[in-house]
Design a protein around this motif. Structure first.
Motif, PDB file in Angstrom:
ATOM      1  N   GLN A  81      24.231  30.997  34.038  1.00 47.12           N
ATOM      2  CA  GLN A  81      24.177  31.194  35.828  1.00 47.12           C
ATOM      3  C   GLN A  81      25.779  31.488  36.089  1.00 47.12           C
ATOM      4  N   LEU A  82      27.227  31.483  35.152  1.00 50.47           N
ATOM      5  CA  LEU A  82      28.524  32.358  36.303  1.00 50.47           C
ATOM      6  C   LEU A  82      28.215  34.330  35.580  1.00 50.47           C
ATOM      7  N   LEU A  83      27.146  34.465  35.009  1.00 51.19           N
ATOM      8  CA  LEU A  83      27.041  35.774  35.217  1.00 51.19           C
ATOM      9  C   LEU A  83      26.071  36.440  36.257  1.00 51.19           C
ATOM     10  N   GLN A 135      35.345  27.459  45.222  1.00 55.76           N
ATOM     11  CA  GLN A 135      34.945  28.131  44.267  1.00 55.76           C
ATOM     12  C   GLN A 135      34.383  27.156  43.406  1.00 55.76           C
ATOM     13  N   ILE A 136      33.947  27.970  41.909  1.00 59.41           N
ATOM     14  CA  ILE A 136      32.892  27.146  40.718  1.00 59.41           C
ATOM     15  C   ILE A 136      34.072  26.097  40.230  1.00 59.41           C
ATOM     16  N   PHE A 137      34.293  25.101  39.528  1.00 58.85           N
ATOM     17  CA  PHE A 137      34.620  23.813  39.216  1.00 58.85           C
ATOM     18  C   PHE A 137      34.105  23.829  37.903  1.00 58.85           C
ATOM     19  N   LEU A 138      34.833  24.032  36.784  1.00 64.51           N
ATOM     20  CA  LEU A 138      34.327  24.689  35.629  1.00 64.51           C
ATOM     21  C   LEU A 138      34.937  23.231  34.322  1.00 64.51           C
ATOM     22  N   GLY A 150      34.873  31.830  39.547  1.00 65.45           N
ATOM     23  CA  GLY A 150      33.829  32.547  40.962  1.00 65.45           C
ATOM     24  C   GLY A 150      34.833  32.319  42.590  1.00 65.45           C
ATOM     25  N   SER A 151      35.730  33.132  43.190  1.00 63.21           N
ATOM     26  CA  SER A 151      36.288  33.146  43.972  1.00 63.21           C
ATOM     27  C   SER A 151      36.629  35.018  44.254  1.00 63.21           C
ATOM     28  N   GLY A 166      36.053  35.626  37.082  1.00 60.45           N
ATOM     29  CA  GLY A 166      34.452  35.002  36.854  1.00 60.45           C
ATOM     30  C   GLY A 166      33.872  36.658  37.134  1.00 60.45           C
ATOM     31  N   VAL A 167      34.168  37.875  36.585  1.00 55.16           N
ATOM     32  CA  VAL A 167      33.023  39.191  37.045  1.00 55.16           C
ATOM     33  C   VAL A 167      33.215  39.605  35.760  1.00 55.16           C
ATOM     34  N   ASN A 168      32.368  40.499  35.500  1.00 50.73           N
ATOM     35  CA  ASN A 168      32.120  41.205  34.280  1.00 50.73           C
ATOM     36  C   ASN A 168      33.002  42.817  34.170  1.00 50.73           C
TER      37      ASN A 168
END
Length: 402
Positions: free
Chosen positions: A212-214, A274-277, A284-285, A382-384
């Motif tokens: 999902q993050l990718l 941002q995405i909470f993990l 996600g920022s 959170g990036v590739n």
């Protein structure tokens, strides 16, 4: 809708649906006390919707916690069937509920219509809070409904409903002063649609979250990489005027002519969410910052001191701990950008649980001349590697000393 009518609707909604609400507890196994809690609601006899952040510590450490549903005075274990970490949603398998269930609305309300948020504020018991639907949040990559209403801690994961009692979204966050945000019903329906009937093993959720993050970072960065940035001047620097419609930009200029003062002009653009993990791990920022500095009124050594401090203050914008990420690995070099000698620093740290995802910090500072300088920076979380490299190339070509 008049206040009296709203009160009547709120009472009717609460009396009809209170049995389909629950408190979702994360209970620490050793002490048998709850460490966190939120709300949840039945959408099918054994299906309960809540927020991902409500149950995240259980998924993160299932050996230390258990998930419990509290319905009235009844306590029962629940299982996680599906998650949508990007939209902060989770679907639980709970004891069968034979009463009235919540239904998803066919569409979102009209702007200005009444909405009613249900949940368990501060663990004080289920309540209903009347509010007003103000439309989709503007300049936001992650879809959120803007609702006027007093959401409080513990109401996360509860439903926001229309006057008919149909769910328009899930309570997710508040900014105080009657400003609240709700995950829209489309995202809720999508999660329900992909859930299996049996709970996956806890170990499987790491892979699901990683995927999902990718996908999310690809969807976010693709339009930024494909667009032609409209550029403008900032001092003698060239910076983007707009990056993407979902990023908010600010500017500030210090125009004082006070002796011995460092004058500056700044601009920054950032994603607001941002995405909470986990409690200590967000992702996600995107953030970009630009600063033009003029220290011609300062002694040379003082200007160089201020300039070095400005460069050193660059950092990642997301929260993470040593449990979540590796140490930053940094590379520094002097390169020519638009025929101007520029010190470039590029730092990367990897995600330990989610392979192939990284946080990136880039800083470029012109070698000072006539006690003037231009600093540009960005941070991604959170990036590739491919997208990080592509944005770095685009940034280096576009953001330069003019």
């Amino acid at each position: 809708m008049a206040l009296a009518a709203r009160a009547d609707v709120a009472q009717q909604v609460f009396s009809q649906y209170q049995d389909a609400l629950m408190e979702v507890q994360v209970v620490e196994l050793q002490s048998q006390h709850k460490s966190s809690f939120g709300s949840g609601f039945y959408v099918a006899p054994e299906l309960v919707v809540t927020n991902y952040h409500v149950i995240s510590s259980y998924l993160d450490s299932p050996e230390s916690y258990q998930l419990i549903a509290k319905m009235g005075e009844t306590l029962a274990p629940v299982e996680v069937l599906a998650v949508d970490v990007v939209n902060d949603l989770a679907l639980l398998k709970a004891p069968e509920h034979k009463g009235l269930l919540f239904s998803l609305a066919e569409k979102l309300p009209e702007q200005g219509e009444a909405v009613f948020s249900l949940g368990n504020p501060h663990g004080l018991g289920m309540v209903v809070v009347p509010g007003t639907y103000n439309g989709l949040k503007q300049q936001s990559f992650y879809p959120r409904l803007h609702v006027t209403g007093s959401l409080n801690s513990g109401m996360s994961g509860g439903p926001s409903v229309n006057a008919a009692g149909d769910v328009v979204g899930v309570n997710v966050a508040t900014r105080g002063n009657q400003v609240a945000f709700v995950v829209p019903l489309a995202q809720v329906a999508a999660l329900i649609g992909v859930a299996s009937e049996t709970a996956p093993a806890n170990s499987e959720f790491t892979g699901l979250v990683r995927q999902q993050l990718l996908e999310n970072q690809q969807n976010m960065l693709a339009p930024i990489l494909a667009s032609d940035w409209l550029m403008k001047a900032l001092g003698r620097g060239q910076v983007p005027e707009t990056i993407a419609p979902f990023m908010t930009c600010w500017g500030h200029t210090n125009t004082s002519q006070t002796a011995n003062e460092l004058r500056s002009a700044r601009a920054s653009c950032a994603l607001q969410e941002q995405i909470f993990l986990s409690r200590d791990f967000y992702t996600g920022s995107i953030e970009m910052q630009f600063e033009w500095l003029d220290g011609s009124a300062l002694p040379l050594l003082k200007f160089n001191h201020h300039y070095a401090q400005k460069i050193a203050n660059s950092r990642a914008e997301n929260r993470a701990t040593a449990k979540d990420v590796t140490e930053f690995s940094c590379h520094s070099d002097v390169v020519q950008l638009n025929e101007r000698a520029t010190r470039v620093v590029y730092c990367v740290r990897g995600y330990k649980a989610y392979s192939g995802l990284y946080d990136v910090v880039y800083v470029a500072a012109t070698v000072s001349r006539q006690q003037q300088g231009f600093i540009s920076r960005f941070s991604l979380s959170g990036v590739n590697k491919e997208n990080a490299d592509a944005l770095t190339r685009k940034f280096m070509e576009a953001v330069v000393w003019q």
